[in-house]
Design an enzyme around this catalytic site. Structure first.
Site, PDB file in Angstrom:
ATOM      1  N   ALA A  71       0.560  -1.229   0.087  1.00 15.20           N
ATOM      2  CA  ALA A  71       0.434  -0.033   0.212  1.00 15.20           C
ATOM      3  C   ALA A  71       1.032   0.953  -0.233  1.00 15.20           C
ATOM      4  O   ALA A  71       1.672   1.112   0.678  1.00 15.20           O
ATOM      5  CB  ALA A  71      -0.773   0.116   1.240  1.00 15.20           C
ATOM      6  N   HIS A  72       0.681   2.510  -0.826  1.00 21.24           N
ATOM      7  CA  HIS A  72       1.089   3.477  -0.983  1.00 21.24           C
ATOM      8  C   HIS A  72       1.156   4.395  -1.494  1.00 21.24           C
ATOM      9  O   HIS A  72       1.808   5.200  -1.606  1.00 21.24           O
ATOM     10  CB  HIS A  72       3.006   2.827  -1.836  1.00 21.24           C
ATOM     11  CG  HIS A  72       2.848   3.159  -3.388  1.00 21.24           C
ATOM     12  ND1 HIS A  72       1.683   1.843  -4.214  1.00 21.24           N
ATOM     13  CD2 HIS A  72       2.991   3.428  -4.674  1.00 21.24           C
ATOM     14  CE1 HIS A  72       1.701   1.491  -5.267  1.00 21.24           C
ATOM     15  NE2 HIS A  72       2.564   2.980  -5.934  1.00 21.24           N
ATOM     16  N   ARG A  73      -0.233   4.759  -2.355  1.00 17.34           N
ATOM     17  CA  ARG A  73      -0.894   5.130  -3.391  1.00 17.34           C
ATOM     18  C   ARG A  73      -1.341   6.216  -1.887  1.00 17.34           C
ATOM     19  O   ARG A  73      -1.703   5.898  -0.869  1.00 17.34           O
ATOM     20  CB  ARG A  73      -2.286   5.114  -4.159  1.00 17.34           C
ATOM     21  CG  ARG A  73      -1.774   3.875  -5.330  1.00 17.34           C
ATOM     22  CD  ARG A  73      -2.954   3.591  -5.602  1.00 17.34           C
ATOM     23  NE  ARG A  73      -2.269   2.931  -6.736  1.00 17.34           N
ATOM     24  CZ  ARG A  73      -1.819   3.236  -8.058  1.00 17.34           C
ATOM     25  NH1 ARG A  73      -1.944   4.776  -8.412  1.00 17.34           N
ATOM     26  NH2 ARG A  73      -1.306   2.345  -9.075  1.00 17.34           N
ATOM     27  N   ARG A  95       7.265   5.462   1.449  1.00 15.89           N
ATOM     28  CA  ARG A  95       6.778   6.813   2.022  1.00 15.89           C
ATOM     29  C   ARG A  95       5.008   6.123   2.795  1.00 15.89           C
ATOM     30  O   ARG A  95       5.212   7.319   4.004  1.00 15.89           O
ATOM     31  CB  ARG A  95       5.360   6.781   0.160  1.00 15.89           C
ATOM     32  CG  ARG A  95       4.351   7.847   0.460  1.00 15.89           C
ATOM     33  CD  ARG A  95       3.117   7.693  -0.532  1.00 15.89           C
ATOM     34  NE  ARG A  95       2.242   9.119  -1.129  1.00 15.89           N
ATOM     35  CZ  ARG A  95       2.192   9.009  -1.833  1.00 15.89           C
ATOM     36  NH1 ARG A  95       2.474   8.890  -3.211  1.00 15.89           N
ATOM     37  NH2 ARG A  95       1.667  10.680  -2.424  1.00 15.89           N
ATOM     38  N   ASP A 105      -2.709  -2.033  -3.413  1.00 15.52           N
ATOM     39  CA  ASP A 105      -3.503  -0.857  -4.170  1.00 15.52           C
ATOM     40  C   ASP A 105      -2.095  -0.397  -5.660  1.00 15.52           C
ATOM     41  O   ASP A 105      -2.455   0.937  -6.013  1.00 15.52           O
ATOM     42  CB  ASP A 105      -3.329   0.298  -3.520  1.00 15.52           C
ATOM     43  CG  ASP A 105      -2.043   1.335  -3.104  1.00 15.52           C
ATOM     44  OD1 ASP A 105      -2.659   1.720  -2.365  1.00 15.52           O
ATOM     45  OD2 ASP A 105      -1.090   0.595  -2.905  1.00 15.52           O
TER      46      ASP A 105
END
Length: 760
Positions: free
Chosen positions: A204-206, A241, A281
């Site tokens: 998950a990084h969005r 991130r 994602d």
């Protein structure tokens, strides 16, 4: 040929790796520009080492930043590199700021752009990637679509179909190339203390998921519910991130979440392969999960990879825990062996296909010395087909005389000037004329082989063979027994037999061969070289002789048959297209009466794998499709269906002209003084060729109605009525506009005047 390969992130490196390897394998000159858009070593540069790729030739070191700042920095750094390297093609992959900047820099320098993964759409403009991929697609000359969904999207957006290539995804190449290697070298499962099929994998990084605290907490709550029900360890190779946001928000993570730093590609393949379930994602991981046969839950509301959903490998849940639980329950209650969905993302040979397409379309090196074959060949007719064929034969080493009755055209060719627009032809003419392999003349010299490429207009719905017979009679005056005459012109069946009889009547023994031209303006050189060819002759010796001639420049397959069959083949090809267009045009009328959208009907009908309905248009143009059906049936009693299709398509310009006039409305003064503007008068997009253009019949209908007509077409400086210089000019002038030709300049057309779009 030289290729520039641009990357900036982990997925781009992985998916470009097969292309880099294939370039190296083929000995194609290439260089790599790495933007370093990902600022951490573990997110990108490690992959060059792990995948045993050559180090980038250029590292831009742009790092992170605001989108405009990052994109601008890449542009500034990249432009001088491209100016220095002068690649023929620049390849980009995906949808990052690196991709957009690379495509824009190349496009501004008139370098062709190839976009791998073209046509992906999430239809979510809040995602910066959506803007990047749309802009990149519309700057590209080669759009390498993953599958039919993307191909259809690009076509719907008005991109020329000749630029779109459905090839699959290079992710399949990378995955299949490294699957066995990763199995034998990776120890990631043991390192993490997890067993195959007994953990969930998360990425998950969005920004939409991790940049807002409430959203990140909602995502973690989803993981909590999954763990509460299944008690599985969740492995999470965490993006820098996301790690930074967890720290910023002071969020403590539960122990069942096994966090690791970003892992290498080989390790990550094994994590995916052995996960019971993947939650992500990421777009690329949706593809990889599908290829590996692992169920995927996508933590987004939309996806640009709908194929994974269509085959049953993926489900969209956003951050909705209940949806995620339902999806997990469905999959985990099933037998693992039941996960046998189709693979929609490629066969592991996508990079090979991409480079085949590029190398086949880039013209040969123009400064190479031509090797003489010491054979003479005369090409009669220096038109749209004759001159390109003559030039290709000359480049292959034949001593070619190009013959034409137009002395001005002959003089221009001898000065290495191209008398009409055709991509790549001016440079080729310069090469063959300067090296003495092509000369032009108004007289036919005696040659070993003659090739006839003169016009064959239609006259009263039949083939006017007078130009062919005139050329044949002129050849007969200089020909000798045992020589060969090739008819390239499109002719009605049994014309070749009539040509052979003329030589017999002249007391000559000549082998007559028919090789129908199969190319279109704007792509003539490419198609003459790469399309398959048909050779028809009365004997095998003539077939083999002419096959040798064509194989000197043709890279497609060459098929041998008899004379009349060869004459029929091209006519049948174009008749088939004409019939398909007639059905689409008739369907348009049917749908109008039923008050339904014909384009929606066709779009959804074409979702069936064995259905391919064409779209309606303003009529049929060009020197082939409107004419060849008449040639096919001119001497037969059968063919009623073919003649009906011709009638339908011939009526179409009047129908759309009436639709345009109807937009003017009922006025007491009638239509006198009303102004109609025609957008595009060439018979097809992005060429200057107006032969048999439906715009001619549309103009005639407008003239009979008494309206004033102007036109706009950037490719056609002079036509049958007054022209306007710009779209804005004709928009301000006209009361109604009708779009006839789908030139690229009319994509995303925005006008204030009422518009009838015959290409919608």
């Amino acid at each position: 040929m030289k290729i520039g390969i641009i990357v900036g992130t982990r997925p781009e490196i992985i998916k470009m790796a097969p292309v880099i390897r294939e370039c190296k394998k083929r000995g194609i000159a290439y260089f790599i520009i790495h933007s370093n858009q990902h600022y951490s070593q573990e997110m990108d540069s490690i992959f060059f080492k792990e995948l045993e790729l050559p180090a980038p030739d250029y590292n831009l070191g742009v790092g992170s930043g605001l989108h405009s700042n990052q994109t601008g920095n890449i542009l500034i750094e990249m432009e001088p590199i491209l100016l220095q390297e002068k690649p023929d093609v620049v390849l980009v992959q995906g949808d990052t700021n690196t991709v957009l900047a690379g495509a824009l820099a190349a496009s501004k320098l008139d370098i062709k752009v190839g976009h791998i993964e073209a046509g992906l759409r999430s239809y979510d403009r809040s995602m910066p990637e959506e803007t990047n991929r749309i802009l990149t697609d519309h700057m590209s000359e080669y759009l390498f679509a993953v599958g039919p969904n993307q191909h259809a999207i690009l076509a719907k957006e008005g991109i020329d179909g000749d630029k779109i290539f459905t090839v699959g995804n290079t992710v399949s190449d990378s995955l299949f190339q490294h699957l066995d290697i990763s199995a034998s070298t990776s120890s990631i499962l043991a390192d993490l203390g997890v067993s195959s099929g007994e953990f969930f994998l998360v990425t998950a990084h969005r920004a939409s998921n991790v940049d807002v605290m409430a959203n990140l907490l909602e995502l973690l709550a989803l993981f909590d519910k999954l763990h509460d029900k299944y008690s599985q360890t969740i492995v999470w190779p965490i993006h820098p991130r996301t790690q930074a946001k967890l720290k910023e928000f002071s969020i403590e993570l539960p122990s069942y979440l096994k966090l690791t730093p970003p892992v290498g590609y080989l390790d990550f393949i094994q994590l995916q392969k052995h996960a019971q379930l993947i939650l992500t994602d990421s777009g690329g991981i949706q593809e990889e999960a599908c290829l590996l046969g692992v169920p995927c839950i996508t933590l987004r509301e939309n996806t640009e990879r709908p194929e994974s959903i269509e085959v049953g490998a993926n489900v969209l849940v956003g951050r909705d825990a209940d949806k995620a639980l339902a999806a997990a329950e469905k999959w985990l209650a099933s037998d693992v062996d039941s996960f046998n969905w189709d693979n929609p993302f490629g066969d592991g040979h996508v990079a090979e296909t991409i480079l085949d397409i590029i190398t086949n379309s880039v013209p040969s090196t123009l400064d190479a010395e031509i090797i003489a074959k010491n054979e003479t060949l005369s090409v009669i007719g220096m038109g749209y087909m004759g001159l390109p064929i003559a030039s290709l034969l000359a480049e292959a080493g034949y001593k070619v005389t190009g013959v034409d009755l137009n002395s001005d055209k002959v003089a221009a060719i001898n000065k290495a000037e191209c008398p009409f627009d055709e991509a790549g032809l001016p440079e080729l003419i310069t090469k063959v004329v300067s090296q003495g392999f092509l000369i032009a003349s108004t007289e036919i010299p005696s040659s070993e082989t003659y090739l006839v490429a003169v016009p064959t207009p239609h006259k009263n719905n039949s083939c006017d063979r007078s130009y062919v017979f005139s050329a044949v009679d002129a050849i007969a005056k200089v020909a000798k027994n045992g020589q060969t005459v090739i008819i390239e012109s499109t002719i009605s069946p049994q014309t070749s037999l009539a040509v052979a009889q003329r030589f017999t009547d002249a007391g000559l023994t000549i082998d007559v061969v028919h090789c129908p031209e199969r190319a279109i303006p704007g792509q003539t050189l490419h198609e003459l070289v790469h399309n398959d060819r048909i050779i028809g002759a009365a004997n095998s010796i003539a077939q083999q002789k002419v096959k040798t001639v064509y194989q000197s420049f043709v890279k497609g397959e060459v098929f041998l048959t008899d004379l009349t069959t060869a004459e029929c083949i091209k006519l049948v090809e174009n008749t088939s297209r004409d019939v398909g267009i007639a059905f689409a045009n008739e369907l348009s009328q049917i749908c109008a009466e039923l008050e339904v959208d014909v384009y929606e009907v066709i779009r959804l009908a074409n979702r069936h794998p064995r259905v391919n309905v064409l779209t309606p248009g303003p009529g049929v143009g060009g020197h082939c499709i409107p004419i060849d059906p008449w040639f096919l049936v001119e001497n037969t009693t059968a063919g009623e269906f073919v003649r009906l299709a011709r009638t339908i398509n011939d009526k179409r310009p009047s129908i759309v002209a009436e639709q345009a006039l109807a937009l003017l409305g009922d006025t007491k003064g009638g239509l006198v003084g009303k102004k109609v503007g025609i957008l595009g008068v060439a018979y097809k997009a992005n060429v200057d060729d107006c032969r048999e253009s439906p715009a001619d019949a549309i103009l005639e209908h407008f003239n009979k109605a008494g309206v004033e007509v102007n036109y706009h077409d950037p490719f056609v400086p002079n036509w049958h009525c007054a022209g306007q210089e710009t779209i804005s000019d004709i928009d301000n002038w006209a009361d109604v506009l009708i779009l006839v030709t789908d030139h690229e300049c009319y994509n995303n057309l925005s006008v204030s005047t009422q518009l009838l779009n015959t290409r919608a």
